[in-house]
Design a protein around this motif. Structure first.
Motif, mmCIF file in Angstrom:
data_model
loop_
_atom_site.group_PDB
_atom_site.id
_atom_site.type_symbol
_atom_site.label_atom_id
_atom_site.label_comp_id
_atom_site.label_asym_id
_atom_site.label_seq_id
_atom_site.Cartn_x
_atom_site.Cartn_y
_atom_site.Cartn_z
ATOM 1 N N THR A 267 0.858 -1.178 0.000
ATOM 2 C CA THR A 267 0.000 0.000 0.000
ATOM 3 C C THR A 267 0.896 1.229 0.000
ATOM 4 O O THR A 267 1.866 1.298 0.749
ATOM 5 C CB THR A 267 -0.910 0.014 1.247
ATOM 6 O OG1 THR A 267 -1.763 -1.135 1.189
ATOM 7 C CG2 THR A 267 -1.765 1.265 1.292
ATOM 8 N N ALA A 268 0.576 2.184 -0.849
ATOM 9 C CA ALA A 268 1.296 3.455 -0.913
ATOM 10 C C ALA A 268 0.306 4.567 -0.599
ATOM 11 O O ALA A 268 -0.909 4.387 -0.700
ATOM 12 C CB ALA A 268 1.899 3.653 -2.292
ATOM 13 N N GLN B 185 -1.416 19.065 2.048
ATOM 14 C CA GLN B 185 -1.583 17.993 1.063
ATOM 15 C C GLN B 185 -2.714 17.044 1.438
ATOM 16 O O GLN B 185 -3.028 16.856 2.609
ATOM 17 C CB GLN B 185 -0.280 17.214 0.922
ATOM 18 C CG GLN B 185 0.096 16.435 2.177
ATOM 19 C CD GLN B 185 1.507 15.928 2.143
ATOM 20 O OE1 GLN B 185 2.249 16.171 1.219
ATOM 21 N NE2 GLN B 185 1.899 15.202 3.176
ATOM 22 N N GLU B 186 -3.306 16.437 0.430
ATOM 23 C CA GLU B 186 -4.300 15.395 0.602
ATOM 24 C C GLU B 186 -3.562 14.062 0.594
ATOM 25 O O GLU B 186 -2.629 13.862 -0.176
ATOM 26 C CB GLU B 186 -5.304 15.460 -0.560
ATOM 27 C CG GLU B 186 -6.394 14.433 -0.510
ATOM 28 C CD GLU B 186 -7.324 14.538 -1.715
ATOM 29 O OE1 GLU B 186 -8.272 13.732 -1.753
ATOM 30 O OE2 GLU B 186 -7.106 15.369 -2.603
ATOM 31 N N ARG B 187 -3.985 13.124 1.442
ATOM 32 C CA ARG B 187 -3.376 11.801 1.529
ATOM 33 C C ARG B 187 -4.379 10.779 1.027
ATOM 34 O O ARG B 187 -5.444 10.625 1.620
ATOM 35 C CB ARG B 187 -2.943 11.498 2.956
ATOM 36 C CG ARG B 187 -1.894 12.471 3.480
ATOM 37 C CD ARG B 187 -1.588 12.235 4.954
ATOM 38 N NE ARG B 187 -1.094 10.902 5.220
ATOM 39 C CZ ARG B 187 0.170 10.509 5.097
ATOM 40 N NH1 ARG B 187 1.081 11.367 4.682
ATOM 41 N NH2 ARG B 187 0.531 9.266 5.369
ATOM 42 N N ILE B 188 -4.028 10.073 -0.064
ATOM 43 C CA ILE B 188 -4.934 9.109 -0.695
ATOM 44 C C ILE B 188 -4.294 7.728 -0.620
ATOM 45 O O ILE B 188 -3.231 7.497 -1.206
ATOM 46 C CB ILE B 188 -5.188 9.489 -2.173
ATOM 47 C CG1 ILE B 188 -5.694 10.927 -2.279
ATOM 48 C CG2 ILE B 188 -6.146 8.503 -2.829
ATOM 49 C CD1 ILE B 188 -5.561 11.515 -3.675
ATOM 50 N N GLU B 189 -4.917 6.798 0.091
ATOM 51 C CA GLU B 189 -4.380 5.441 0.196
ATOM 52 C C GLU B 189 -4.598 4.706 -1.117
ATOM 53 O O GLU B 189 -5.679 4.761 -1.706
ATOM 54 C CB GLU B 189 -5.061 4.701 1.335
ATOM 55 C CG GLU B 189 -4.386 3.407 1.694
ATOM 56 C CD GLU B 189 -4.935 2.810 2.970
ATOM 57 O OE1 GLU B 189 -5.566 1.747 2.869
ATOM 58 O OE2 GLU B 189 -4.721 3.409 4.040
ATOM 59 N N GLY C 280 -5.901 2.098 -13.513
ATOM 60 C CA GLY C 280 -6.743 3.185 -13.030
ATOM 61 C C GLY C 280 -6.291 3.811 -11.730
ATOM 62 O O GLY C 280 -7.020 4.626 -11.154
ATOM 63 N N ALA C 281 -5.098 3.455 -11.237
ATOM 64 C CA ALA C 281 -4.605 4.064 -9.996
ATOM 65 C C ALA C 281 -4.562 5.582 -10.178
ATOM 66 O O ALA C 281 -4.129 6.089 -11.205
ATOM 67 C CB ALA C 281 -3.220 3.522 -9.655
ATOM 68 N N ASP D 189 2.064 14.693 -8.356
ATOM 69 C CA ASP D 189 1.917 14.108 -7.019
ATOM 70 C C ASP D 189 3.259 13.693 -6.431
ATOM 71 O O ASP D 189 4.284 13.647 -7.112
ATOM 72 C CB ASP D 189 1.029 12.856 -7.082
ATOM 73 C CG ASP D 189 -0.426 13.174 -7.357
ATOM 74 O OD1 ASP D 189 -0.856 14.320 -7.122
ATOM 75 O OD2 ASP D 189 -1.141 12.255 -7.805
ATOM 76 N N ARG D 190 3.192 13.360 -5.175
ATOM 77 C CA ARG D 190 4.262 12.663 -4.477
ATOM 78 C C ARG D 190 3.661 11.363 -3.968
ATOM 79 O O ARG D 190 2.443 11.225 -3.882
ATOM 80 C CB ARG D 190 4.795 13.486 -3.302
ATOM 81 C CG ARG D 190 5.544 14.731 -3.726
ATOM 82 C CD ARG D 190 6.048 15.501 -2.536
ATOM 83 N NE ARG D 190 6.848 16.656 -2.962
ATOM 84 C CZ ARG D 190 7.386 17.534 -2.129
ATOM 85 N NH1 ARG D 190 7.195 17.407 -0.828
ATOM 86 N NH2 ARG D 190 8.084 18.533 -2.596
ATOM 87 N N MET D 191 4.527 10.411 -3.616
ATOM 88 C CA MET D 191 4.051 9.156 -3.037
ATOM 89 C C MET D 191 4.877 8.815 -1.808
ATOM 90 O O MET D 191 6.094 9.015 -1.792
ATOM 91 C CB MET D 191 4.139 8.013 -4.051
ATOM 92 C CG MET D 191 3.162 8.144 -5.201
ATOM 93 S SD MET D 191 3.234 6.750 -6.364
ATOM 94 C CE MET D 191 2.360 5.495 -5.422
ATOM 95 N N GLU D 192 4.206 8.305 -0.805
ATOM 96 C CA GLU D 192 4.872 7.816 0.391
ATOM 97 C C GLU D 192 4.932 6.301 0.285
ATOM 98 O O GLU D 192 3.892 5.640 0.181
ATOM 99 C CB GLU D 192 4.079 8.246 1.622
ATOM 100 C CG GLU D 192 4.794 8.029 2.921
ATOM 101 C CD GLU D 192 3.996 8.587 4.081
ATOM 102 O OE1 GLU D 192 3.466 7.773 4.867
ATOM 103 O OE2 GLU D 192 3.866 9.828 4.172
ATOM 104 N N VAL D 193 6.151 5.769 0.258
ATOM 105 C CA VAL D 193 6.382 4.337 0.103
ATOM 106 C C VAL D 193 7.320 3.880 1.212
ATOM 107 O O VAL D 193 8.415 4.428 1.358
ATOM 108 C CB VAL D 193 7.018 4.025 -1.280
ATOM 109 C CG1 VAL D 193 7.297 2.545 -1.422
ATOM 110 C CG2 VAL D 193 6.140 4.529 -2.411
ATOM 111 N N ARG D 194 6.875 2.913 1.990
ATOM 112 C CA ARG D 194 7.697 2.351 3.079
ATOM 113 C C ARG D 194 8.205 3.439 4.014
ATOM 114 O O ARG D 194 9.341 3.397 4.490
ATOM 115 C CB ARG D 194 8.862 1.549 2.509
ATOM 116 C CG ARG D 194 8.425 0.414 1.602
ATOM 117 C CD ARG D 194 9.603 -0.260 0.937
ATOM 118 N NE ARG D 194 9.142 -1.193 -0.083
ATOM 119 C CZ ARG D 194 9.876 -1.538 -1.119
ATOM 120 N NH1 ARG D 194 11.094 -1.069 -1.284
ATOM 121 N NH2 ARG D 194 9.388 -2.380 -2.017
#
Length: 113
Positions: A8-9, A31-35, A68-69, A75-80
């Protein structure tokens, strides 16, 4: 694309605001955080030529996500637990013979500071 052990990111999306000079900039404080579920990540290496026998330098991650992600080039992504910027447009993989769409690919670069 279904992975046996997907990750999950968190997609980070910041609104545009005007800075004190009148330029539009991203407001990462609000920022908005979208799982986003169903991802796989692998190291991404530098494309620069290197000496024979030497490993390339890791410059970020390649993310493979579900069809469709909801990920944009801004954007940015939070990974691990680490934050990365999306570099360029997310790419769709599509089979030209069947139309099968297994997912998207994004290039990620670590955010410094």
């Amino acid at each position: 694309m279904n992975f046996a052990y997907p990750e999950t990111a968190i997609v980070l999306r910041a609104p545009l605001i005007e800075d004190r000079y009148g330029n539009e900039v991203r407001d990462w404080v609000n920022q908005e955080r979208i799982e986003s579920d169903g991802w796989a990540f692998a190291p991404r290496f530098s494309d620069e030529a290197s000496d024979a026998g030497r490993q390339g330098v890791i410059v970020g991650l390649t993310g493979l996500g579900p069809p469709g992600a909801d990920v944009l080039a801004t954007d940015r992504m939070e990974v691990r637990g680490l934050t990365y910027e999306v570099e360029g447009e997310p790419g769709e993989w599509r089979n030209p013979f069947t139309g099968w769409l297994p997912g998207i690919q994004v290039a990620l670069k670590r955010v410094e500071g």
